[in-house]
Design a protein around this motif. Structure first.
Motif, short mmCIF file in Angstrom:
data_model
loop_
_atom_site.label_atom_id
_atom_site.label_comp_id
_atom_site.label_asym_id
_atom_site.label_seq_id
_atom_site.Cartn_x
_atom_site.Cartn_y
_atom_site.Cartn_z
N ASP A 139 2.26 -8.07 7.55
CA ASP A 139 1.20 -7.21 8.07
C ASP A 139 1.63 -5.75 8.13
OD1 ASP A 139 -0.54 -9.34 8.29
OD2 ASP A 139 -0.11 -9.70 10.41
N GLU A 140 2.90 -5.51 8.41
CA GLU A 140 3.39 -4.13 8.42
C GLU A 140 3.36 -3.52 7.03
OE1 GLU A 140 6.57 -4.18 12.16
OE2 GLU A 140 7.22 -4.82 10.14
N ALA A 141 3.77 -4.28 6.03
CA ALA A 141 3.75 -3.77 4.65
C ALA A 141 2.32 -3.49 4.20
CB ALA A 141 4.42 -4.78 3.71
N ILE A 142 1.41 -4.37 4.59
CA ILE A 142 0.00 -4.17 4.23
C ILE A 142 -0.55 -2.94 4.94
CG2 ILE A 142 -2.32 -5.13 4.51
CD1 ILE A 142 -1.06 -7.91 4.00
N ALA A 143 -0.27 -2.82 6.24
CA ALA A 143 -0.77 -1.68 7.01
C ALA A 143 -0.21 -0.36 6.49
CB ALA A 143 -0.43 -1.85 8.48
N ALA A 144 1.03 -0.40 5.98
CA ALA A 144 1.64 0.82 5.44
C ALA A 144 1.06 1.21 4.09
CB ALA A 144 3.15 0.62 5.32
N GLY A 145 0.28 0.32 3.48
CA GLY A 145 -0.35 0.62 2.20
C GLY A 145 0.52 0.35 0.99
N TRP A 146 1.58 -0.44 1.13
CA TRP A 146 2.48 -0.68 0.01
C TRP A 146 1.75 -1.32 -1.17
CZ3 TRP A 146 7.75 -2.86 2.23
CH2 TRP A 146 8.33 -1.89 3.06
N PHE A 147 0.81 -2.21 -0.89
CA PHE A 147 0.14 -2.97 -1.95
C PHE A 147 -1.26 -2.42 -2.26
CE2 PHE A 147 3.17 -5.84 0.06
CZ PHE A 147 3.88 -6.32 -1.05
N GLY A 148 -1.61 -1.29 -1.65
CA GLY A 148 -2.91 -0.70 -1.87
C GLY A 148 -3.72 -0.65 -0.59
N ASP A 156 -7.09 -8.51 -0.93
CA ASP A 156 -8.02 -9.62 -1.06
C ASP A 156 -7.50 -10.83 -0.28
OD1 ASP A 156 -9.52 -8.05 -2.73
OD2 ASP A 156 -9.52 -9.45 -4.42
N GLU A 157 -8.43 -11.63 0.23
CA GLU A 157 -8.03 -12.79 1.03
C GLU A 157 -7.14 -13.74 0.24
OE1 GLU A 157 -10.15 -16.46 3.54
OE2 GLU A 157 -11.37 -14.87 2.64
N ARG A 158 -7.43 -13.91 -1.05
CA ARG A 158 -6.63 -14.84 -1.86
C ARG A 158 -5.21 -14.34 -2.08
NH1 ARG A 158 -7.88 -11.41 -5.82
NH2 ARG A 158 -6.61 -11.58 -7.71
N VAL A 159 -4.99 -13.04 -1.89
CA VAL A 159 -3.69 -12.42 -2.15
C VAL A 159 -2.80 -12.42 -0.91
CG1 VAL A 159 -2.55 -10.29 -2.97
CG2 VAL A 159 -4.77 -10.99 -3.92
N TYR A 160 -3.40 -12.50 0.26
CA TYR A 160 -2.65 -12.31 1.50
C TYR A 160 -1.43 -13.23 1.58
CZ TYR A 160 -1.77 -11.95 6.53
OH TYR A 160 -1.17 -11.75 7.76
N GLY A 161 -1.61 -14.51 1.31
CA GLY A 161 -0.52 -15.47 1.43
C GLY A 161 0.49 -15.41 0.30
#
Length: 395
Positions: A329-338, A342-347
Motif C-alpha cells: 500500500d505504501e508503494a502504491i500510495a507513493a505512485g511507484w506503479f502509476g 486496477d483491482e486485478r493487479v493489486y495482488g
C-alpha cells in the motif's frame, strides 16, 4: 558519516524515492502523444514538448539508458550528438516507470498505460489466482494473455483508425505472448539482421500518409547482462547500434519523426558479499516469505499469510539503508506503479516492495542461478536505471 555503534540504522525515507513521470514524461506517455498528433480518437498529447508528425517511428534499444549514452560519446557519436534533441528539444530524458525492466516497460510503451493498469509489474510477479510466480518476460507458467493484460494496444487502436501500423523485430518475437498483449496491431515483419530491420522500418514508414512504426534491438541489453557496461562486448554493441540508428535516420521519408528510446538503463554490480545479498542464504530475509519475485534491484516479496507486517519490519531493518522498502500500500500510495491500480493487479504487487538505492542487489543463487550471475542489472528507481532517451530526428 557512519552511525554510532549504539544507534539503530535509519531506513531510507520513502519520500526520497524518485517517482516516474507518469502522465507527462514516462514511456507510457509516448505512443499516446504520437497518435494524438495523428488524430487517432481517444488520445491526448501527454508529453507536451513533442510536435506532431504524420509519420512516426519508434526505435527502442533494449538496455540503453540515458546515462550510458552520455558516458560513451566515442562509441556512440551519432546518438550522443542527438542528446540535445531529446524530449522535444529540451535535452531531457523520459522515465521508464517502475520497475525499470523489459516486460514492464514494453507493456507501458505498447498499451500507453502505467504498470498499475496494464498489470505487468515486474520481471516475475505472483498470480493471485494460482499463487504461482509468473515470469512476464518468458510467460511461464502459461497464463491466458488477454486475461493477464486485457487492454488494447495503441497499435491496434491506431490501425483501426486508419494509421499504417507495423512492428519490425526479430522473427522469434512474432508469436510471443508479451508481443501479443503489448505490441500487436497492424503488420509484424520479422527480420534477423539489424540492418534489415532499419531498412524495412523506413519502407513501412513511407507506406502510408499516416504511419506508426516500431522497431527493436535487444543485444545491447544482452551483452550488458552478461559482461557489464564496462566490457568490450557491450561497447561493441553500442557502436553497432549507433550505426543502425544513423542508417534509419538517413532513410526517413518526408514528414517523419524518428524517436530513439529505451526500456531502461543498466548498472554493473560487483561480485562481493556487500554488493550481492543472497536471499537463499539469508535466514532473516527468508523468514515468513512464501515467494520472492521481481529481480535483484526491484523485489516483490510475498509473505506467508499473517506474516506481512513482520516481513516488512525485518526487510526494513536489514536492508532499509540500501533499499527503499515499502509495503504494497505504501508503494502504491507513493505512485511507484502509476496513479491508479486496477483491482486485478493489486495482488500481483508484493506484500513488500524493495527498490535498490545503493549499488547492491538481492540475488537468489539457488532459485535464480542465471539472473544471479548477471553483471549488468536494472529495475529500480535510480536515474541510471530510470532515465531513458527520447532522441529525435525529423525529415
Amino acid at each position: 558519516m557512519a552511525q554510532p555503534a549504539w544507534q539503530d540504522p535509519v531506513p531510507l525515507s520513502l519520500d526520497t524515492a524518485p517517482v516516474p513521470e507518469y502522465g507527462s514524461g514516462s514511456l507510457a506517455d509516448l505512443l499516446p502523444t504520437l497518435v494524438a498528433g495523428q488524430e487517432v480518437p481517444g488520445f491526448t498529447a501527454a508529453i507536451p514538448e513533442l510536435t506532431p508528425a504524420d509519420r512516426n517511428c519508434v526505435f527502442l534499444i533494449d538496455g540503453l539508458g540515458w546515462e550510458q549514452i552520455i558516458a560513451h560519446p566515442d562509441e556512440a557519436p551519432f546518438l550522443h550528438s542527438l542528446l540535445p534533441t531529446s524530449r522535444g528539444g529540451t535535452g531531457r530524458p523520459l522515465t521508464a516507470g517502475f520497475p525499470s525492466t523489459t516486460a514492464t516497460s514494453l507493456a507501458s510503451v505498447g498499451t500507453g498505460l502505467p504498470p498499475g493498469e496494464h498489470g505487468l509489474p515486474g520481471y516475475t510477479a505472483r498470480n493471485p489466482e494460482t499463487g504461482e510466480l509468473m515470469n512476464q518476460l518468458r510467460w511461464r507458467p502459461w497464463t491466458a494473455p488477454k486475461v493477464w493484460q486485457p487492454y488494447p494496444t495503441v497499435f491496434q487502436l491506431a490501425d483501426a483508425a486508419g494509421v499504417h501500423t507495423a512492428q519490425v523485430s526479430a522473427p522469434t518475437f512474432e508469436q510471443t505472448p508479451l508481443t501479443k498483449v503489448a505490441l500487436s496491431g497492424g503488420s509484424f515483419l520479422g527480420r534477423l539482421s539489424g540492418e534489415d530491420r532499419m531498412d524495412v522500418a523506413a519502407q513501412r514508414l513511407a507506406a502510408g500518409d499516416r504511419s506508426l512504426v516500431y522497431t527493436y534491438y535487444s543485444e545491447v541489453d544482452g551483452k550488458g547482462h552478461r559482461f557489464g557496461t564496462d566490457s568490450d562486448a557491450w561497447r561493441g554493441q553500442l557502436m553497432y547500434v549507433d550505426g543502425l540508428a544513423r542508417r534509419l535516420a538517413e532513410q526517413l521519408p518526408p514528414r517523419s519523426a524518428l524517436y530513439i528510446t529505451a526500456d531502461h538503463g543498466m548498472i554493473d554490480i560487483p561480485f562481493d558479499e556487500q554488493s550481492r545479498i543472497d536471499f537463499d542464504e539469508d535466514w532473516e530475509l527468508r523468514a515468513g516469505v512464501a515467494l520472492l519475485g521481481g529481480e535483484g534491484r526491484a523485489r516483490h516479496v510475498y509473505a506467508v499469510p499473517g506474516a506481512q507486517a513482520d516481513v516488512l519490519t525485518v526487510w526494513r531493518e536489514v536492508l532499509g539503508e540500501q533499499f527503499w522498502v515499502a509495503s504494497r500500500d505504501e508503494a502504491i500510495a507513493a505512485g511507484w506503479f502509476g496513479p491508479t491500480i486496477d483491482e486485478r493487479v493489486y495482488g500481483r504487487i508484493g506484500d513488500v516492495v524493495a527498490a535498490a538505492h545503493d549499488d547492491v542487489i538481492i540475488t537468489a543463487s539457488v532459485n535464480e542461478p542465471h539472473e544471479s550471475a548477471m553483471v549488468g542489472v536494472h529495475g529500480s528507481l535510480t536515474p541510471v536505471e530510470q532515465f531513458v532517451p527520447l532522441l529525435e530526428v525529423r525529415s
